[in-house]
Write a protein that holds these residues in place. Structure first.
Motif, PDB file in Angstrom:
ATOM      1  N   GLY A  66       0.976  -1.245   0.008  1.00  9.41           N
ATOM      2  CA  GLY A  66      -0.080   0.047   0.066  1.00  9.41           C
ATOM      3  C   GLY A  66       0.946   1.057  -0.088  1.00  9.41           C
ATOM      4  N   PHE A  67       0.233   2.387  -0.456  1.00  8.49           N
ATOM      5  CA  PHE A  67       1.121   3.619  -0.231  1.00  8.49           C
ATOM      6  C   PHE A  67      -0.044   4.756  -0.127  1.00  8.49           C
ATOM      7  N   LEU A  68       0.356   6.151  -0.097  1.00  6.62           N
ATOM      8  CA  LEU A  68      -0.738   7.165   0.027  1.00  6.62           C
ATOM      9  C   LEU A  68      -1.026   7.568  -1.360  1.00  6.62           C
ATOM     10  N   PHE A  69      -2.345   7.837  -1.650  1.00  6.23           N
ATOM     11  CA  PHE A  69      -2.521   8.111  -3.000  1.00  6.23           C
ATOM     12  C   PHE A  69      -2.401   9.572  -3.240  1.00  6.23           C
ATOM     13  N   GLY A  70      -2.144  10.354  -2.378  1.00  6.42           N
ATOM     14  CA  GLY A  70      -1.813  11.798  -2.409  1.00  6.42           C
ATOM     15  C   GLY A  70      -3.053  12.452  -3.273  1.00  6.42           C
ATOM     16  N   SER A  71      -2.687  13.396  -4.154  1.00  8.48           N
ATOM     17  CA  SER A  71      -3.724  13.874  -4.887  1.00  8.48           C
ATOM     18  C   SER A  71      -4.611  13.049  -5.819  1.00  8.48           C
ATOM     19  N   VAL A  72      -3.932  11.953  -6.157  1.00  6.06           N
ATOM     20  CA  VAL A  72      -4.951  11.109  -6.945  1.00  6.06           C
ATOM     21  C   VAL A  72      -6.474  11.212  -6.214  1.00  6.06           C
ATOM     22  N   THR A  73      -6.513  11.314  -4.709  1.00  8.91           N
ATOM     23  CA  THR A  73      -7.624  11.252  -4.106  1.00  8.91           C
ATOM     24  C   THR A  73      -8.620  12.309  -4.702  1.00  8.91           C
ATOM     25  N   LYS A  74      -8.316  13.325  -5.311  1.00  9.55           N
ATOM     26  CA  LYS A  74      -9.377  14.448  -5.756  1.00  9.55           C
ATOM     27  C   LYS A  74     -10.195  13.806  -6.980  1.00  9.55           C
ATOM     28  N   VAL A  75      -9.691  12.775  -7.568  1.00  4.55           N
ATOM     29  CA  VAL A  75     -10.592  12.297  -8.557  1.00  4.55           C
ATOM     30  C   VAL A  75     -11.578  11.440  -7.773  1.00  4.55           C
TER      31      VAL A  75
ATOM     32  N   THR B 119      -7.274  17.233   8.258  1.00  6.52           N
ATOM     33  CA  THR B 119      -7.872  18.176   7.568  1.00  6.52           C
ATOM     34  C   THR B 119      -7.873  18.008   5.825  1.00  6.52           C
ATOM     35  N   TRP B 120      -6.770  17.314   5.733  1.00  8.54           N
ATOM     36  CA  TRP B 120      -6.409  17.223   4.021  1.00  8.54           C
ATOM     37  C   TRP B 120      -7.029  16.083   3.450  1.00  8.54           C
ATOM     38  N   GLY B 121      -7.790  15.262   4.154  1.00  2.00           N
ATOM     39  CA  GLY B 121      -8.293  14.178   3.497  1.00  2.00           C
ATOM     40  C   GLY B 121      -8.920  13.879   2.266  1.00  2.00           C
ATOM     41  N   PRO B 122      -9.564  14.729   1.760  1.00  4.05           N
ATOM     42  CA  PRO B 122     -10.340  14.744   0.485  1.00  4.05           C
ATOM     43  C   PRO B 122      -9.392  15.492  -0.466  1.00  4.05           C
ATOM     44  N   ALA B 123      -8.554  16.297  -0.136  1.00  4.61           N
ATOM     45  CA  ALA B 123      -7.471  16.675  -1.208  1.00  4.61           C
ATOM     46  C   ALA B 123      -6.252  15.430  -1.436  1.00  4.61           C
ATOM     47  N   GLY B 124      -6.241  14.571  -0.602  1.00  7.58           N
ATOM     48  CA  GLY B 124      -5.050  13.491  -0.529  1.00  7.58           C
ATOM     49  C   GLY B 124      -4.265  13.375   0.514  1.00  7.58           C
ATOM     50  N   GLY B 125      -4.622  13.458   1.789  1.00  5.67           N
ATOM     51  CA  GLY B 125      -3.922  13.699   2.905  1.00  5.67           C
ATOM     52  C   GLY B 125      -3.725  12.317   3.548  1.00  5.67           C
ATOM     53  N   THR B 126      -4.953  11.571   3.413  1.00  6.27           N
ATOM     54  CA  THR B 126      -5.028  10.273   4.187  1.00  6.27           C
ATOM     55  C   THR B 126      -5.362   8.950   3.335  1.00  6.27           C
ATOM     56  N   PRO B 127      -5.943   9.042   2.155  1.00  3.01           N
ATOM     57  CA  PRO B 127      -6.323   7.657   1.432  1.00  3.01           C
ATOM     58  C   PRO B 127      -5.152   6.905   1.190  1.00  3.01           C
ATOM     59  N   ILE B 128      -5.150   5.588   1.424  1.00  4.78           N
ATOM     60  CA  ILE B 128      -4.318   4.579   1.249  1.00  4.78           C
ATOM     61  C   ILE B 128      -4.607   3.465   0.519  1.00  4.78           C
ATOM     62  N   GLY B 129      -3.777   2.959  -0.186  1.00  7.58           N
ATOM     63  CA  GLY B 129      -4.447   1.641  -1.163  1.00  7.58           C
ATOM     64  C   GLY B 129      -3.073   1.137  -1.956  1.00  7.58           C
ATOM     65  N   THR B 130      -3.624   0.185  -2.973  1.00  8.37           N
ATOM     66  CA  THR B 130      -2.589  -0.364  -3.808  1.00  8.37           C
ATOM     67  C   THR B 130      -2.645  -0.039  -5.140  1.00  8.37           C
ATOM     68  N   VAL B 131      -1.901  -0.625  -5.999  1.00 11.74           N
ATOM     69  CA  VAL B 131      -1.891  -0.532  -7.614  1.00 11.74           C
ATOM     70  C   VAL B 131      -3.066  -1.271  -7.971  1.00 11.74           C
ATOM     71  N   SER B 132      -3.467  -2.243  -7.345  1.00  9.11           N
ATOM     72  CA  SER B 132      -4.557  -2.934  -8.199  1.00  9.11           C
ATOM     73  C   SER B 132      -5.739  -2.143  -7.574  1.00  9.11           C
ATOM     74  N   ASP B 133      -5.898  -1.304  -6.571  1.00  6.15           N
ATOM     75  CA  ASP B 133      -7.103  -0.734  -6.260  1.00  6.15           C
ATOM     76  C   ASP B 133      -7.381   0.475  -7.124  1.00  6.15           C
ATOM     77  N   LEU B 134      -6.206   1.079  -7.556  1.00  8.73           N
ATOM     78  CA  LEU B 134      -6.191   2.375  -8.459  1.00  8.73           C
ATOM     79  C   LEU B 134      -6.496   1.600  -9.937  1.00  8.73           C
ATOM     80  N   LEU B 135      -5.878   0.542 -10.081  1.00  7.96           N
ATOM     81  CA  LEU B 135      -6.437   0.057 -11.424  1.00  7.96           C
ATOM     82  C   LEU B 135      -7.968  -0.027 -11.726  1.00  7.96           C
ATOM     83  N   ALA B 136      -8.418  -0.521 -10.570  1.00  4.04           N
ATOM     84  CA  ALA B 136      -9.814  -0.895 -10.539  1.00  4.04           C
ATOM     85  C   ALA B 136     -10.725   0.317 -10.680  1.00  4.04           C
ATOM     86  N   PHE B 137     -10.199   1.458  -9.995  1.00  2.00           N
ATOM     87  CA  PHE B 137     -10.905   2.769 -10.074  1.00  2.00           C
ATOM     88  C   PHE B 137     -10.743   3.299 -11.283  1.00  2.00           C
TER      89      PHE B 137
END
Length: 474
Positions: free
Chosen positions: A60-69, A231-249
């Protein structure tokens, strides 16, 4: 692309990653490619040099601003359900939303929050806060701390503040805390089974940490701060996941809002709306913006993309609807963004046969530099622009509003509060390239390194745009 071609990609990418990471002190890297019903994942190196834990395909890794989508997807879901209207002022739903500049917040529509056209001057605003009230705290503190850079819809400026306000807006209209809403309405239906929004959950499985170069040895050192405040969650501060998860999204946005498991996550109309141009600055360094997605033109092919910085790491998610392709990656130092760009261009050129034209043909030496000289500011960021030896020289510095802001920013940036002076050479009036770079360096994702100036009045530019972010002349 057949399965054999995909295996060829896998071997080529593995070799490319090994060479880049070794020569650029990148401890670990993980990448995934989906194309035409097949996908490969390649992992290399170390997830954390302090522990020696390997980077695995399911690390797993922090998504960072990929979270914005992801946040934008949540907003469009509530539009479909009738709880939000894109063309309604935010204050109708969120009356407590105000800015330091009187009347500025009242002009901002819901649409402006997710198209980065809201003008909220809060890109580096880091109020500390944890738990269920974190986004409420953020909005409360905006009022006395942050003003507006421009009139809503007038300009485009990458907006962390807009996405965080959108996150609080979602909480108010749904009655559900943002982390719970993200898990219920995106993670679960998409099939992002390893994703979470807390370090407490991430520690239960393999999770990478970011790294910064040691100032003396340049060896990679683990970050002192794993993630930004809640406080930065929706901009990308907190979500964490994997490459498989982002591929699915990403695949969900390839198929009109239907997840790989067949679950409808978003309507085809909303998915299409996110991909359409909502604002275009008409300059090569700022690609047209959709809703959530940045639309990178590579010749006749559009790559929907978002990259994401976390403390000492960088992620990317790219969706290419015309070719049924998703590419995502994470590297645990900031310099991995160069490798992201190299892999993306390789996929486009060699495996999709996309013709990528040269973005910048030549430099124009006789540009009047006077309109761009001056000092430009945005929230806690100052840029001083002068002329040195016939080139623009920029000095960028961070000026924290208080001690808490300083601590958070310096930890996020690996201890840096200012950047070395950078020289820029003119490409044409209002557009400049960092000195020393070959022109073809800007053909891909790194076109963001170009700097543009906008709205010249009485011989003076009002705005500078670097990395998609505006600063305003003072």
């Amino acid at each position: 692309m057949n399965d054999n071609a995909l295996r060829t990609i896998e071997a080529q990418i593995r070799e490319q990653i090994c060479a880049y990471c070794e020569s650029n002190n990148v401890p670990g890297f993980v990448v995934g490619v989906y194309h035409a019903r097949e996908q490969v994942i390649v992992a290399h190196g170390t997830a954390n040099v302090a522990t020696g834990a390997p980077m695995l395909e399911d690390t797993g890794f922090l998504f960072g601003s990929v979270t914005k989508v992801l946040t934008t997807t949540l907003v469009l879901q509530q539009v479909e359900r009738g709880l939000l209207n894109l063309d309604t002022p935010v204050v109708k739903y969120l009356p407590e939303f105000t800015l330091a500049e009187p009347g500025a917040a009242e002009k901002i529509l819901v649409r402006h929050l997710i198209s980065h056209t809201n003008g909220i001057d809060a890109d580096l605003f880091f109020p500390d806060g944890k738990g269920r009230d974190a986004l409420k705290i953020y909005v409360e503190r905006l009022a006395g701390s942050c003003g507006a850079l421009f009139e809503p819809g007038e300009q485009l400026s990458y907006s962390n503040g807009g996405m965080i306000v959108a996150g609080r807006l979602l909480e108010v209209v749904t009655g559900t805390p943002f982390p719970d809403l993200l898990e219920r309405n995106v993670f679960a239906p998409v099939g992002m089974t390893t994703s979470s929004t807390s370090a407490e959950r991430a520690i239960l499985r393999s999770t990478a940490v970011g790294h910064f170069p040691d100032p003396e040895t340049m060896a990679a050192k683990p970050t002192d701060m794993f993630m930004l405040p809640d406080t930065w969650g929706p901009a990308g501060g907190t979500p964490i996941g994997t490459v498989s998860d982002l591929l699915a999204f990403g695949r969900t946005h390839l198929t009109g809002g239907v997840s790989p498991s067949g679950t409808r996550v978003l309507s085809a109309e909303s998915t299409s709306l996110m991909q359409q141009v909502s604002h275009d600055m008409a300059t090569p360094n700022v690609p047209p913006m959709g809703l959530g997605w940045v639309r990178y033109p590579f010749g006749d092919t559009t790559v929907l993309a978002m990259s994401g910085a976390s403390p000492g790491g960088v992620s990317i998610l790219c969706v290419v609807p015309e070719h049924d392709l998703v590419f995502t990656a994470y590297g645990n130092t900031g310099s991995a963004i160069m490798l992201h760009d190299q892999i993306l261009q390789r996929l486009l050129r060699e495996h999709l046969a996309v013709q990528i034209p040269t973005l910048i043909d030549e430099f124009e030496p006789d540009v009047d530099l006077a309109p761009y000289v001056g000092t430009y500011r945005s929230n806690q960021l100052r840029i001083d622009v002068t002329v040195v030896d016939g080139q623009l020289e920029e000095r960028m510095s961070y000026e924290p509003a208080d001690e808490s802001q300083r601590q958070i920013f310096t930890a996020f940036a690996g201890g840096m509060t200012s950047a070395p002076p950078q020289r820029y050479v003119p490409i044409r009036p209002g557009l400049f390239a960092p000195a020393g770079y070959p022109l073809d360096a800007f053909d891909g994702y790194l076109r963001l390194l170009l700097v543009s100036y906008h709205d010249v009045r009485r011989g003076r530019a009002r705005f500078r745009n670097g990395g998609g972010r505006l600063t305003r002349r003072v």
